[in-house]
Write an enzyme that holds these catalytic residues in place. Structure first.
Site, PDB file in Angstrom:
ATOM      1  N   GLY A 240       0.836  -1.200   0.000  1.00  9.66           N
ATOM      2  CA  GLY A 240       0.000   0.000   0.000  1.00  9.66           C
ATOM      3  C   GLY A 240       0.865   1.241   0.000  1.00  9.66           C
ATOM      4  N   SER A 241       0.290   2.333   0.465  1.00 15.00           N
ATOM      5  CA  SER A 241       0.992   3.615   0.403  1.00 15.00           C
ATOM      6  C   SER A 241       2.116   3.667   1.433  1.00 15.00           C
ATOM      7  CB  SER A 241       0.003   4.740   0.660  1.00 15.00           C
ATOM      8  OG  SER A 241      -0.587   4.550   1.935  1.00 15.00           O
ATOM      9  N   VAL A 244       0.905   4.733   5.098  1.00 12.71           N
ATOM     10  CA  VAL A 244       0.349   3.662   5.948  1.00 12.71           C
ATOM     11  C   VAL A 244       1.454   2.635   6.257  1.00 12.71           C
ATOM     12  CG1 VAL A 244      -1.410   1.866   6.168  1.00 12.71           C
ATOM     13  CG2 VAL A 244      -1.982   3.987   5.008  1.00 12.71           C
ATOM     14  N   GLY A 245       2.289   2.354   5.288  1.00 12.78           N
ATOM     15  CA  GLY A 245       3.368   1.371   5.481  1.00 12.78           C
ATOM     16  C   GLY A 245       4.317   1.770   6.605  1.00 12.78           C
ATOM     17  N   GLU A 262       5.719  -3.437   0.649  1.00 11.42           N
ATOM     18  CA  GLU A 262       5.723  -3.108  -0.786  1.00 11.42           C
ATOM     19  C   GLU A 262       4.948  -1.808  -0.913  1.00 11.42           C
ATOM     20  OE1 GLU A 262       7.168  -4.731  -3.254  1.00 11.42           O
ATOM     21  OE2 GLU A 262       7.635  -6.672  -2.375  1.00 11.42           O
ATOM     22  N   CYS A 296       1.875   0.679  -8.879  1.00 14.96           N
ATOM     23  CA  CYS A 296       3.047   1.099  -8.093  1.00 14.96           C
ATOM     24  C   CYS A 296       4.222   1.341  -9.026  1.00 14.96           C
ATOM     25  CB  CYS A 296       3.383   0.058  -7.043  1.00 14.96           C
ATOM     26  SG  CYS A 296       3.514  -1.598  -7.714  1.00 14.96           S
TER      27      CYS A 296
HETATM   28  P1  NAD Z   1      -3.462   2.341   1.125  1.00 19.32           P
HETATM   29  O1  NAD Z   1      -2.187   2.520   1.852  1.00 19.32           O
HETATM   30  O2  NAD Z   1      -4.507   3.367   1.270  1.00 19.32           O
HETATM   31  O3  NAD Z   1      -4.148   0.953   1.556  1.00 19.32           O
HETATM   32  C1  NAD Z   1      -3.469  -0.280   1.456  1.00 19.32           C
HETATM   33  C2  NAD Z   1      -4.099  -1.271   2.420  1.00 19.32           C
HETATM   34  O4  NAD Z   1      -3.885  -0.834   3.748  1.00 19.32           O
HETATM   35  C3  NAD Z   1      -5.614  -1.432   2.266  1.00 19.32           C
HETATM   36  O5  NAD Z   1      -5.952  -2.789   2.479  1.00 19.32           O
HETATM   37  C4  NAD Z   1      -6.145  -0.559   3.378  1.00 19.32           C
HETATM   38  O6  NAD Z   1      -7.425  -0.948   3.807  1.00 19.32           O
HETATM   39  C5  NAD Z   1      -5.110  -0.815   4.457  1.00 19.32           C
HETATM   40  N1  NAD Z   1      -5.013   0.214   5.487  1.00 19.32           N
HETATM   41  C6  NAD Z   1      -5.324   1.531   5.395  1.00 19.32           C
HETATM   42  N2  NAD Z   1      -5.071   2.138   6.573  1.00 19.32           N
HETATM   43  C7  NAD Z   1      -4.576   1.185   7.403  1.00 19.32           C
HETATM   44  C8  NAD Z   1      -4.122   1.202   8.741  1.00 19.32           C
HETATM   45  N3  NAD Z   1      -4.134   2.326   9.468  1.00 19.32           N
HETATM   46  N4  NAD Z   1      -3.662   0.048   9.275  1.00 19.32           N
HETATM   47  C9  NAD Z   1      -3.608  -1.088   8.541  1.00 19.32           C
HETATM   48  N5  NAD Z   1      -4.057  -1.167   7.268  1.00 19.32           N
HETATM   49  C10 NAD Z   1      -4.520  -0.036   6.708  1.00 19.32           C
HETATM   50  O7  NAD Z   1      -3.077   2.114  -0.416  1.00 19.32           O
HETATM   51  P2  NAD Z   1      -4.033   1.989  -1.679  1.00 19.32           P
HETATM   52  O8  NAD Z   1      -4.586   3.325  -2.001  1.00 19.32           O
HETATM   53  O9  NAD Z   1      -4.977   0.839  -1.529  1.00 19.32           O
HETATM   54  O10 NAD Z   1      -2.986   1.557  -2.805  1.00 19.32           O
HETATM   55  C11 NAD Z   1      -2.147   2.456  -3.468  1.00 19.32           C
HETATM   56  C12 NAD Z   1      -0.746   2.450  -2.908  1.00 19.32           C
HETATM   57  O11 NAD Z   1      -0.228   1.134  -2.862  1.00 19.32           O
HETATM   58  C13 NAD Z   1       0.227   3.234  -3.767  1.00 19.32           C
HETATM   59  O12 NAD Z   1       1.080   3.987  -2.939  1.00 19.32           O
HETATM   60  C14 NAD Z   1       0.991   2.157  -4.500  1.00 19.32           C
HETATM   61  O13 NAD Z   1       2.275   2.559  -4.946  1.00 19.32           O
HETATM   62  C15 NAD Z   1       1.069   1.096  -3.464  1.00 19.32           C
HETATM   63  N6  NAD Z   1       1.292  -0.216  -4.061  1.00 19.32           N
HETATM   64  C16 NAD Z   1       2.531  -0.748  -3.956  1.00 19.32           C
HETATM   65  C17 NAD Z   1       2.806  -1.964  -4.550  1.00 19.32           C
HETATM   66  C18 NAD Z   1       4.185  -2.548  -4.471  1.00 19.32           C
HETATM   67  O14 NAD Z   1       4.304  -3.730  -4.747  1.00 19.32           O
HETATM   68  N7  NAD Z   1       5.205  -1.807  -4.116  1.00 19.32           N
HETATM   69  C19 NAD Z   1       1.801  -2.655  -5.236  1.00 19.32           C
HETATM   70  C20 NAD Z   1       0.535  -2.092  -5.303  1.00 19.32           C
HETATM   71  C21 NAD Z   1       0.300  -0.860  -4.717  1.00 19.32           C
END
Ligand code: NAD
Length: 510
Positions: A240-241, A244-245, A262, A296
């Site tokens: 994810g972003s 959050v990561g 990731e 991503c």
């Molecule tokens: P996001 O960070 O908003 O959400 C990702 C996941 O985290 C979702 O399942 C969401 O419900 C969960 N989440 C949100 N807040 C949380 C918290 N406080 N605690 C635990 N989990 C939580 O990301 P998104 O908008 O779904 O996806 C886009 C992002 O993901 C972009 O930054 C993209 O670059 C990244 N991404 C990276 C890869 C990679 O392999 N590097 C692949 C796909 C997407």
């Protein structure tokens, strides 16, 4: 609708699954809507998981792990093989579901389902190759070797943009390694997760397997945090972003757990003066507009040699003029919608910022009026120093930056906090080798005459810096899902110590 009938979605309506035929019946939790981004309409309502569901799920997964770890790895691989077979049979329908709920063009959705199949098949082979090394002991009559054991329960949290494939990268490898997997998908794409869970349920049931694959859908950040913080989750694999990561990383580190991250990317293509346009142009356009800029690995910056600049930019504009924005179910659509209204807002704000910072919009720059969340793919001429260029705005805006030479381009390419994917288009051998050398790209992925977007599963996937450092999918990425054990066996009559240390007990103590 056919797709809904296929996965029994209307009747089901629960987003929590403890295993075959065990969907949560908790009535107290809120419903979320699955929205079709092409129309903005709600297509289904799904019951989310409660804290008590989560507790039950973790216990269920733990019980499953106790048994699953004793199943021989190749037999675990056989279960994954059957899942791959089912996914292959339903490839078209699964792709249609991705397109319906996430909005990516059906061509790309078919590719995503193929990735699920490829990943499963890779995992099947890997299930016979969980190799440990044997070393020569420095002590006589001793054997020294390493072996690998599963970790336990693996929590897989996935982003919206690959609603099936990212789970597959993690879940299949985790499962053949002997772990049980709890999946928390993005609450923006619950139906895709439910469809995959149904397939897993069928195969688990058929093989009398424990609940190796389980599902927890929730939009509640507090519950998600609890999940991440739980000590019984041996590995949290988070996609994810970066924002959050970073939190996930802290929560897991506080309990000395394991984390696989990731995260975001700000990927660049360098177009060198010797670049072949026939390769560079389609790679840049696909990289920038594929999945409407919501990958991503999306190409967000193109760094063009000044000698080539005018020519290449005019070609880019021509190519953008030929792009078709439209219903992602049509095979000739290049761009579908963004995922939701907040993504459209992020697009609008980014365009404003580019203009404020003195950038020029060369093509596009507007959100389309509804229905749905469509925006124009956009080309923006900017300076490398602009703040907006440093951000990962998850939309189809390509920043075009003019560079004096190749070496300046490499330096600009590395001037971002992310380190996921990078690409160089060149015919110059020295430049190609420099780019791949320690002086070149600082990213996890570095390509020559191949774009930034669209990785093969056979290699390890992931990136450096604020992309999080994780590696998933192929190569030796499986090691992240196992614990290493070093074993020494003394088959002699004496007890020599390592490093020649002497420790003799007096006779009367023996
Ligand atoms: P996001 O960070 O908003 O959400 C990702 C996941 O985290 C979702 O399942 C969401 O419900 C969960 N989440 C949100 N807040 C949380 C918290 N406080 N605690 C635990 N989990 C939580 O990301 P998104 O908008 O779904 O996806 C886009 C992002 O993901 C972009 O930054 C993209 O670059 C990244 N991404 C990276 C890869 C990679 O392999 N590097 C692949 C796909 C997407």
């Amino acid at each position: 609708m056919f797709i809904f009938k296929k996965w029994n979605i209307a009747a089901l309506n629960s987003g929590v699954c403890f295993g075959p035929d065990q969907w949560s019946t908790d009535e107290s939790t809120p419903l979320i809507s699955s929205i079709n981004p092409t129309t903005g309409e709600s297509i289904a309502r799904i019951k989310t998981g409660s804290l008590s569901d989560l507790e039950k799920l973790i216990q269920t997964a733990h019980t499953a792990f106790q048994l699953w770890r004793t199943v021989p790895a190749p037999k675990r691989g056989e279960v994954v093989r059957q899942i791959a077979e089912k996914v292959r049979q339903q490839k078209e329908e699964l792709a249609q579901l991705i397109t319906l709920e996430m909005g990516k063009p059906v061509q790309e959705a078919l590719g995503e389902v193929q990735e699920v199949i490829d990943m499963a098949e890779f995992a099947v082979g890997q299930s016979r190759m969980l190799y440990g090394k044997t070393m020569h002991s420095e002590r006589p009559a001793h054997r020294l070797y390493e072996q690998w054991h599963p970790l336990g329960v693996v929590g897989v949290i996935t982003a919206f943009n690959f609603p099936m494939a990212v789970w597959a990268w993690n879940a299949f490898i985790a499962a053949i390694c002997g772990n049980a997997v709890i999946w928390k998908p993005s609450s923006k794409v619950p139906l895709c997760a439910i469809a995959i869970q149904q397939i897993c349920n069928e195969i688990l049931h058929k093989n009398a397997c424990p609940s190796v694959f389980t599902l927890f859908i929730s939009a509640d950040k507090k519950i998600a945090e609890q999940f991440v913080r739980d000590e019984r989750i041996s590995l949290v694999s988070f996609t994810g972003s970066t924002s959050v990561g970073e939190k996930v990383n802290t929560w897991v580190a506080e309990r000395l757990g394991r984390c696989l991250l990731e995260l975001g990317g700000n990927n660049a293509v360098i177009v060198d003066d010797s670049a072949d346009d026939h390769l560079a142009l389609p790679a840049v356009v696909f990289g920038a507009v594929g999945t409407s800029g919501q990958r991503c690995t999306t190409t967000r910056r193109v760094l063009v040699h000044e000698k080539k600049y005018d020519h290449f930019v005019s070609k880019l504009i021509q190519a953008y003029q030929s792009l078709k924005i439209g219903d992602p179910r049509q095979f000739d659509s290049h761009l579908g919608p963004l995922i939701d209204v907040s993504a459209v807002e992020a697009y609008r704000q980014a365009i404003e910022e580019i203009k404020k910072e003195g950038g020029n919009i060369l093509y596009g720059g507007h959100a389309l009026s509804g229905p749905g969340y469509f925006v124009e793919p956009t080309l923006a001429r900017v300076e490398a120093s602009c703040a907006i260029v440093q951000k990962e705005t998850f939309v189809p805006i390509l920043s075009i930056i003019k560079c004096q030479d190749f070496y300046e381009a490499v330096s600009i390419q590395n001037q971002t906090m992310y380190g996921l994917s990078s690409a160089l288009f060149t015919q110059n051998l020295q430049h190609a080798e420099y780019f791949l050398s320690v002086l070149g790209s600082d990213c996890g992925i570095a390509n020559i005459n191949v774009g930034t977007s669209g990785a093969e599963i056979g290699a390890a996937f992931g990136g450096e810096k604020k992309t999080g450092g994780g590696r998933e999918a192929g190569s030796d990425a499986w090691k992240a899902y196992m614990r290493r054990q070093t074993c020494t066996i003394n088959w002699g009559q004496a007890l020599p110590l390592s490093q020649g240390v002497k420790f003799d007990l007096h006779d009367h103590h023996r």
